[in-house]
Design an enzyme around this catalytic site. Structure first.
Site, PDB file in Angstrom:
ATOM      1  N   GLY A  41       0.788  17.219  -0.844  1.00  0.00           N
ATOM      2  CA  GLY A  41      -0.366  17.370  -1.724  1.00  0.00           C
ATOM      3  C   GLY A  41      -1.600  17.861  -0.985  1.00  0.00           C
ATOM      4  CB  THR A  42      -5.050  18.575  -2.172  1.00  0.00           C
ATOM      5  OG1 THR A  42      -4.661  19.537  -3.160  1.00  0.00           O
ATOM      6  CG2 THR A  42      -6.369  19.020  -1.562  1.00  0.00           C
ATOM      7  CB  ILE A  43      -4.423  13.868   0.420  1.00  0.00           C
ATOM      8  CG1 ILE A  43      -5.237  12.906   1.295  1.00  0.00           C
ATOM      9  CG2 ILE A  43      -2.963  13.473   0.348  1.00  0.00           C
ATOM     10  CD1 ILE A  43      -5.319  11.502   0.727  1.00  0.00           C
ATOM     11  N   GLY A  44      -2.666  16.221   2.109  1.00  0.00           N
ATOM     12  CA  GLY A  44      -1.864  16.572   3.273  1.00  0.00           C
ATOM     13  C   GLY A  44      -1.845  18.061   3.543  1.00  0.00           C
ATOM     14  CB  SER A  45      -3.091  20.911   1.869  1.00  0.00           C
ATOM     15  OG  SER A  45      -1.977  20.656   1.049  1.00  0.00           O
TER      16      SER A  45
END
Length: 336
Positions: free
Chosen positions: A11-15
């Protein structure tokens, strides 16, 4: 203090933000470094467990079972506080699914994500991670499944019961100014209770499998209405399937009797379950005549239910061999 298990899914938190796109951090090094830093900052020991590393828009229904299996493993290893990082696009679907499976488990599961990646100048990733870790570790939070994000109005922790989570809409703040009576479901930790108190949880099976969810996908469809949509395109649904429809803002849909209409589809395909949501009772206390006509014809018309709750229940029930109507029985109290 027992370690908080942190399950990562991408997800964005991991991007990471690049010059031309936001893309998954393939090695997860940035996310894991930030997770460790946030845990030290708030004084919560963590154990990081990767379950996936993709944009949440790429997840399939059967991926929900991957997350559930990792959660089961965490519980089996003694963890009663779990954080799951997730992309915001489909977080509400995963949250609803986990709420069904773990509704009676004596554990706290907090999903969190970010609208901006960690290396964005306006990133909310760290603040949301701190909030989720603090919520999961809090003695004030009851066992259950939640979303947890930073909220300055709630001592930095905004907690939303998983069943209450809805995707953000365009210009949400302006929408809420127009409809002041809409419930604000972000709560401080001690007040995190669902607004959906009439769900008959006993009618929702929990012994679902990945293969069952995969089979269910061919039986269930959703529709977003627009004026004049030709409902004949849904004639391709298999016998006994279900069509779940997100109605217009007051929960309405056309009740016209034309060959392309919803009613014509209902009459032509009596084997299908057609369901419409959602009549918003704070602003539409009495349903419109069109909604009543659809109900009288046999279409299921719901009030105050987001589409993704119906979809998750339909997928779970269909995957377990229930009829399309049986799969939605848990929400009968919400029918108009």
């Amino acid at each position: 203090m027992t370690d908080v298990a942190v399950i990562t899914t991408g997800g964005t938190i991991g991007s990471l933000r690049g010059s031309e796109q936001i893309a998954i951090d393939e090695g997860s090094a940035v996310l894991n470094h930030r997770l460790t830093a946030m845990a030290e900052e708030v004084g919560v020991p963590v154990r990081i467990m990767p379950a996936a590393n993709r944009e949440s828009s790429e997840f399939e229904a059967e991926d929900w079972m991957i997350f559930a299996d990792v959660i089961e493993r965490c519980i089996g290893e003694g963890h009663d506080s779990i954080v799951l990082t997730h992309g915001t696009d489909t977080l509400h679907f995963t949250a609803a699914f986990l709420a069904v499976l773990f509704r009676d488990s004596p554990v706290k599961i907090c999903l969190t994500g970010a609208f901006y990646p960690p290396n964005h100048e306006a990133s909310d990733a760290d603040a949301n991670m701190r909030a989720a870790l603090r919520a999961a570790a809090s003695d004030s939070l009851r066992p259950g499944v939640y979303a947890a994000f930073h909220d300055a109005d709630c001592d930095g922790i905004g907690v939303i019961p998983a069943t209450d989570l809805v995707p953000p809409r365009f210009d949400e703040a302006h929408f809420r100014q127009l409809y002041a009576d809409l419930p604000h479901v972000t709560n401080a930790v001690a007040q995190a209770q669902s607004i959906f108190t009439k769900i008959d949880w006993a009618k929702l099976p929990r012994d679902i499998t990945s293969d069952g969810l995969k089979r269910a996908k061919s039986q269930v469809a959703t529709a977003l209405l627009f004026p004049g949509i030709d409902m004949r395109i849904y004639d391709s649904l298999p016998t006994g399937g279900a069509l779940l429809i997100e109605g217009y803002h007051s929960g309405t849909a056309s009740s016209a009797r034309t060959e392309t209409s919803l009613l014509a589809l209902h009459e032509r395909r009596s084997d299908l379950v057609l369901a419409i949501c959602s009549v918003p009772s704070p602003n539409v206390p009495i349903p419109y005549a069109g909604s009543k006509r659809l109900k009288d014809a046999g279409v299921l018309v719901y009030r105050d239910l987001p589409l993704h709750l119906l979809l998750v229940a339909q997928m779970i029930g269909t995957g377990q061999g229930l009829t399309a109507r049986e799969a939605l029985a848990a929400f009968d109290a919400y029918l108009i």
